[in-house]
Write an enzyme that holds these catalytic residues in place. Structure first.
Site, mmCIF file in Angstrom:
data_model
loop_
_atom_site.group_PDB
_atom_site.id
_atom_site.type_symbol
_atom_site.label_atom_id
_atom_site.label_comp_id
_atom_site.label_asym_id
_atom_site.label_seq_id
_atom_site.Cartn_x
_atom_site.Cartn_y
_atom_site.Cartn_z
ATOM 1 N N HIS A 56 0.861 -1.196 0.000
ATOM 2 C CA HIS A 56 0.000 0.000 0.000
ATOM 3 C C HIS A 56 0.889 1.235 0.000
ATOM 4 C CE1 HIS A 56 1.032 -0.543 4.233
ATOM 5 N NE2 HIS A 56 0.893 0.780 4.330
ATOM 6 N N HIS A 138 5.445 6.510 -1.347
ATOM 7 C CA HIS A 138 6.212 5.309 -1.679
ATOM 8 C C HIS A 138 5.450 4.075 -1.204
ATOM 9 C CE1 HIS A 138 7.197 5.931 2.543
ATOM 10 N NE2 HIS A 138 7.461 4.643 2.589
#
Length: 186
Positions: A56, A138
């Protein structure tokens, strides 16, 4: 002392149950599988790859909160316009200080930074202040990664179509995430 007599400390307040939560973008299974393959190619052999179902992009890590705070946190997500955009994951990075291998974007959409800022502002209105650090979008691919063998990757095009509020459950095998709420992009 009789068995039904109050004991010292019986009137002490009981801590409210808590849970660890965060707002995030959750990739489709196809994108998650591509990211997992990147991790397998780039991470050191002794690194701990993130499971496909846990990949995620965190927008706002809230941490441990009392369960009765969850409706107010969800209401923040309800008030936002979740952007529809494309995230080009076109670089691998390695943070040696915490041994993280990650996938990111050289030019992330401004909409994601704006969304992270709106979440942070909304959380402040209910008394939750996030750690003061810049938003670096990220996806963590591996932990305990002392080195990465590749930094150039074939870009992964992630069509962002909403976000989630996730609950983190930790045990000896690592973290397991439960999606508590989903929001669809406008």
């Amino acid at each position: 002392m009789p068995a039904d007599a109050p004991r010292p400390g019986d009137d002490a307040p009981v801590a409210a149950p808590t849970t660890r939560v965060f707002f995030a973008l959750w990739p489709s299974p196809a994108i998650a599988n591509r990211l997992h393959q990147l991790a397998r190619k780039a991470a050191a052999t002794d690194a701990r790859l993130m499971r496909v179902d846990t990949l995620h992009l965190t927008l706002a890590f809230i941490g441990d909160v009392a369960l009765d705070c969850l409706p107010a946190i969800e209401a923040i997500g309800d008030r936002l316009v979740w952007p529809r955009c494309t995230l080009h994951l076109d670089q691998l990075g390695h943070w040696p200080h915490n041994q993280i291998l990650w996938a990111g974007s050289q030019s992330p959409p401004d909409a994601l930074a704006n969304l992270a800022g709106e979440l942070s502002s909304g959380l402040q209105t209910i008394g939750i202040t996030l750690a003061a650090r810049p938003f670096v979008p990220h996806v963590t691919l591996a932990r305990r990664c002392r080195q990465a063998s590749a930094t150039v990757i074939e870009p992964v095009e992630w069509a962002v179509e909403g976000g989630v509020l996730a609950v983190s459950h930790r045990d000896a095998s690592g973290a397991r995430y439960e999606i508590r709420r989903r929001w669809t992009a406008a």
